[in-house]
Design a protein around this motif. Structure first.
Motif, PDB file in Angstrom:
ATOM      1  N   PRO A  13       0.968  -7.148  11.115  1.00 18.60           N
ATOM      2  CA  PRO A  13       2.287  -7.635  10.687  1.00 18.60           C
ATOM      3  C   PRO A  13       3.287  -7.968  11.787  1.00 18.60           C
ATOM      4  N   PHE A  14       2.839  -8.318  12.995  1.00 19.07           N
ATOM      5  CA  PHE A  14       3.791  -8.605  14.083  1.00 19.07           C
ATOM      6  C   PHE A  14       3.529  -9.988  14.677  1.00 19.07           C
ATOM      7  N   GLY A  15       4.594 -10.549  15.327  1.00 16.92           N
ATOM      8  CA  GLY A  15       4.463 -11.882  15.923  1.00 16.92           C
ATOM      9  C   GLY A  15       4.002 -12.861  14.850  1.00 16.92           C
ATOM     10  N   THR A  16       3.402 -13.972  15.307  1.00 14.19           N
ATOM     11  CA  THR A  16       2.887 -14.920  14.312  1.00 14.19           C
ATOM     12  C   THR A  16       1.403 -14.650  14.102  1.00 14.19           C
ATOM     13  N   HIS A  17       1.107 -13.531  13.440  1.00 13.97           N
ATOM     14  CA  HIS A  17      -0.270 -13.168  13.129  1.00 13.97           C
ATOM     15  C   HIS A  17      -0.548 -13.310  11.634  1.00 13.97           C
ATOM     16  N   ALA A  18       0.356 -12.725  10.812  1.00 11.41           N
ATOM     17  CA  ALA A  18       0.075 -12.700   9.367  1.00 11.41           C
ATOM     18  C   ALA A  18       0.181 -14.098   8.746  1.00 11.41           C
ATOM     19  N   ALA A  19       1.118 -14.926   9.246  1.00  8.46           N
ATOM     20  CA  ALA A  19       1.303 -16.258   8.632  1.00  8.46           C
ATOM     21  C   ALA A  19       0.052 -17.130   8.754  1.00  8.46           C
ATOM     22  N   PRO A  20      -0.555 -17.252   9.960  1.00 11.74           N
ATOM     23  CA  PRO A  20      -1.781 -18.067  10.011  1.00 11.74           C
ATOM     24  C   PRO A  20      -2.944 -17.466   9.208  1.00 11.74           C
ATOM     25  N   LEU A  21      -2.965 -16.133   9.073  1.00 16.17           N
ATOM     26  CA  LEU A  21      -4.016 -15.523   8.241  1.00 16.17           C
ATOM     27  C   LEU A  21      -3.803 -15.931   6.782  1.00 16.17           C
ATOM     28  N   LEU A  22      -2.535 -15.915   6.361  1.00 23.04           N
ATOM     29  CA  LEU A  22      -2.256 -16.342   4.982  1.00 23.04           C
ATOM     30  C   LEU A  22      -2.612 -17.816   4.789  1.00 23.04           C
ATOM     31  N   THR A  23      -2.326 -18.640   5.795  1.00 20.78           N
ATOM     32  CA  THR A  23      -2.687 -20.063   5.692  1.00 20.78           C
ATOM     33  C   THR A  23      -4.190 -20.198   5.474  1.00 20.78           C
ATOM     34  N   LEU A  24      -4.968 -19.402   6.228  1.00 19.82           N
ATOM     35  CA  LEU A  24      -6.428 -19.453   6.071  1.00 19.82           C
ATOM     36  C   LEU A  24      -6.832 -19.000   4.667  1.00 19.82           C
ATOM     37  N   VAL A  25      -6.223 -17.902   4.202  1.00 15.45           N
ATOM     38  CA  VAL A  25      -6.582 -17.373   2.876  1.00 15.45           C
ATOM     39  C   VAL A  25      -6.216 -18.378   1.787  1.00 15.45           C
ATOM     40  N   ARG A  26      -5.076 -19.027   1.920  1.00 15.21           N
ATOM     41  CA  ARG A  26      -4.679 -20.018   0.911  1.00 15.21           C
ATOM     42  C   ARG A  26      -5.661 -21.181   0.888  1.00 15.21           C
ATOM     43  N   ARG A  27      -6.103 -21.555   2.075  1.00 14.48           N
ATOM     44  CA  ARG A  27      -7.063 -22.665   2.138  1.00 14.48           C
ATOM     45  C   ARG A  27      -8.379 -22.253   1.466  1.00 14.48           C
ATOM     46  N   LEU A  28      -8.805 -21.018   1.745  1.00 15.04           N
ATOM     47  CA  LEU A  28     -10.044 -20.533   1.124  1.00 15.04           C
ATOM     48  C   LEU A  28      -9.866 -20.441  -0.388  1.00 15.04           C
ATOM     49  N   ALA A  29      -8.684 -19.956  -0.813  1.00 11.19           N
ATOM     50  CA  ALA A  29      -8.460 -19.706  -2.246  1.00 11.19           C
ATOM     51  C   ALA A  29      -8.324 -20.997  -3.040  1.00 11.19           C
ATOM     52  N   PHE A  42      -3.369  -7.483   2.105  1.00 12.01           N
ATOM     53  CA  PHE A  42      -2.757  -6.202   2.489  1.00 12.01           C
ATOM     54  C   PHE A  42      -1.936  -6.385   3.761  1.00 12.01           C
ATOM     55  N   ASN A  43      -0.646  -6.056   3.659  1.00  8.99           N
ATOM     56  CA  ASN A  43       0.254  -6.320   4.789  1.00  8.99           C
ATOM     57  C   ASN A  43       1.512  -5.478   4.566  1.00  8.99           C
ATOM     58  N   THR A  44       2.327  -5.265   5.601  1.00  9.88           N
ATOM     59  CA  THR A  44       3.545  -4.469   5.373  1.00  9.88           C
ATOM     60  C   THR A  44       4.528  -5.243   4.486  1.00  9.88           C
ATOM     61  N   ALA A  45       5.420  -4.505   3.822  1.00 12.69           N
ATOM     62  CA  ALA A  45       6.382  -5.126   2.902  1.00 12.69           C
ATOM     63  C   ALA A  45       7.235  -6.155   3.645  1.00 12.69           C
ATOM     64  N   LYS A  46       7.662  -5.804   4.865  1.00 15.16           N
ATOM     65  CA  LYS A  46       8.557  -6.693   5.619  1.00 15.16           C
ATOM     66  C   LYS A  46       7.844  -8.013   5.941  1.00 15.16           C
ATOM     67  N   SER A  47       6.635  -7.892   6.432  1.00 17.58           N
ATOM     68  CA  SER A  47       5.903  -9.104   6.797  1.00 17.58           C
ATOM     69  C   SER A  47       5.532  -9.909   5.552  1.00 17.58           C
ATOM     70  N   ASN A  48       5.136  -9.212   4.467  1.00 15.43           N
ATOM     71  CA  ASN A  48       4.832  -9.937   3.219  1.00 15.43           C
ATOM     72  C   ASN A  48       6.033 -10.742   2.751  1.00 15.43           C
ATOM     73  N   SER A  49       7.209 -10.100   2.804  1.00 13.59           N
ATOM     74  CA  SER A  49       8.366 -10.830   2.267  1.00 13.59           C
ATOM     75  C   SER A  49       8.695 -12.027   3.161  1.00 13.59           C
ATOM     76  N   ALA A  50       8.461 -11.901   4.476  1.00 15.81           N
ATOM     77  CA  ALA A  50       8.727 -13.040   5.369  1.00 15.81           C
ATOM     78  C   ALA A  50       7.734 -14.178   5.142  1.00 15.81           C
ATOM     79  N   ILE A  51       6.464 -13.863   4.968  1.00 18.12           N
ATOM     80  CA  ILE A  51       5.500 -14.973   4.930  1.00 18.12           C
ATOM     81  C   ILE A  51       5.325 -15.555   3.532  1.00 18.12           C
TER      82      ILE A  51
END
Ligand code: U2F
Length: 454
Positions: A13-29, A42-51
């Motif tokens: 959940p730090f830096g620009t790590h979770a956002a590109p992972l979500l981009t990948l998951v959305r593409r897969l989904a 699965f991610n921290t609440a703060k990072s989830n709300s940001a991304i």
């Protein structure tokens, strides 16, 4: 349609790590062949709300994991390293807890784990469950490769002695023979396994060969030699990017309209865009030097600068530059770089920023700060030849003006622009229907769909 695969996704959940992972998951989904797959993110609440910014997606269920702070108490003080340390001390228990919840809620056992590569313990979680682990490295292949050679680099450092570090090249790392030890990420150079970040990455290096696939948001053609070498080290090494050219990005709504309208009024390739990513702000002396260089050179500029850093600008700077400059606290970077009026990008060399600059053909002026950024800047200047580093590595007034002139006015800049446009073309080809990244993405889908990852 019955669900037959349940993918557990573990984010860092730090830096620009979770956002590109979500981009990948959305593409897969959203891929048409992914019907029947569900994802638990699965991610921290703060990072989830940001991304996620409140948006919901079919097939992706979001879970908050504990960030390591005392229950009910958000992390307030300290720096990002302390927050990381707290989070890491809560792993893997915090993830295991929500993984069980997701299995109960969906009524389905997790059949594959997809995690940020930093989260090396996912290897053990997957082994314990007898399921595959797919890891996602959010930076470039070059830094991944450097980490994979950590033991050899450390023995070179021991035999050389600290004084000679500057001179020694990475002659034994395929594709990086012109890089020097001094270009390497601090986590390698410090050689200190007591630092939580260094230890985390070192453990990752031990575990990655066990991963069913190592996925990177890059394209093979940018680093063919490194790609081949990493293919020989991992079971599957899959370059699936640049994701911004192949996947829908989350909309920022109308935010940043003002600077986009301003860009529309500027001349072709005339504007300097400046951003140091999500973590860094330069020291006050460098901020002042950069500001003075911008003011003296009078190139139009758009600067993404957090509100709390505005106080570091020289007095009267905003008023004096208001005719040709604009400062915003957050820019819609993709749309900015895509705009033809942007002629150069002053960047900290975070991997996402570099890939975005390549994808839109914008030459770079590099001021790296930590981690992979220094090595990225070396590749930008010496290997890909798509930008320049600052003389002395930091912002000085004259050094910055010189770099601006060489990119915006000189023949050097012209050659760099041609090089980056060629690389942009390769990136575009990689994500075409029959491109390497598209093929790798399809292979990834097959891996995660099959219950044993084979
Ligand atoms: C860490 O990188 P950062 O988050 O500092 O930087 P980038 O990888 O360049 O990502 C910044 C992202 O934020 C966006 C921009 C990038 O996608 O488009 N952005 C924006 O939209 N608007 C703004 O005003 C400013 C930024 C780390 F520090 C790096 O060393 C690593 O390479 C990186 C990936 O692991 O993570």
């Amino acid at each position: 349609m019955a669900i037959h695969s349940h993918i557990g996704v573990l984010a860092f959940p730090f830096g620009t790590h979770a956002a590109p992972l979500l981009t990948l998951v959305r593409r897969l989904a959203t891929d048409s062949s992914s019907r029947g797959i569900t994802f638990s993110f699965f991610n921290t609440a703060k990072s989830n709300s940001a991304i996620f910014s409140g948006q919901e997606f079919d097939n992706i269920k979001v879970y908050d994991v504990w960030d390591g702070t005392h229950e009910g108490e958000a992390f307030t003080g300290g720096n990002i390293l302390e927050a990381m340390q707290l989070f890491l001390s809560a792993t893997p228990g915090n993830f295991e807890k929500v993984m069980k919840e997701a299995e109960v809620e969906s009524g389905m056992k997790i059949s594959c784990l997809l995690s940020d590569a930093f989260l090396w313990f996912t290897c053990d979680l997957a082994e314990g469950r007898g399921i595959p682990w797919v890891s996602f490295w959010t930076a470039a292949s070059c830094s991944l490769s450097a980490h994979m050679y950590t033991d050899q680099i450390w023995s070179l450092m021991r035999s050389t002695g600290a004084a000679k570090t500057e001179e020694k090249t990475l002659s034994f790392v395929p594709g990086m023979t012109s890089a020097h030890l001094s270009d390497l990420p601090g986590e390698i150079l410090s050689n200190n396994l007591e630092s939580p970040l260094t230890l985390m990455i070192y453990k990752m290096v031990q575990k990655l060969p066990k991963s069913t696939a190592v996925v990177v948001n890059s394209f093979e053609e940018i680093d063919p030699i490194i790609t081949n070498d990493l293919k020989s080290k991992f079971q599957n090494f899959l370059n699936i990017g640049p994701s911004i050219l192949s996947s829908p990005t989350l909309s920022n709504g109308d935010s940043g309209q003002e600077c986009l309208l301003w860009l529309e009024k500027q001349r072709h390739a005339s504007v300097i865009y400046i951003s140091f990513g999500t973590v860094t702000t330069p020291q006050p002396t460098e901020m002042a030097a950069l500001a003075e260089a911008l003011e003296t050179s009078e190139f139009p500029f758009l600067w993404s600068l957090r509100d709390n850093a505005m106080k570091l600008l020289p007095e009267g700077f905003l008023e004096r530059t208001s005719k040709f400059g604009m400062i915003v606290s957050w820019a819609p970077q993709l749309k900015v770089l895509e705009n033809p009026s942007v002629g150069a990008f002053i960047t900290h060399c975070g991997w996402n920023s570099i890939l975005e600059s390549i994808s839109y053909g914008v030459p770079m002026i590099c001021r790296p700060f930590f981690g992979d950024q220094n090595l990225n800047s070396k590749m930008v200047e010496d290997v890909w030849k798509i930008g320049v580093r600052l003389e002395g590595g930091v912002f000085t007034k004259n050094g910055t003006i010189e770099a601006l002139h060489s990119i915006m006015l000189n023949e050097t800049g012209k050659a760099i622009r041609e090089n980056i446009n060629k690389l942009k073309q390769k990136a575009q080809n990689a994500v075409k229907f029959d491109g390497t990244s598209t093929k790798n993405f399809k292979a990834l889908l097959e891996l995660i769909k099959s219950p044993r990852g084979i």
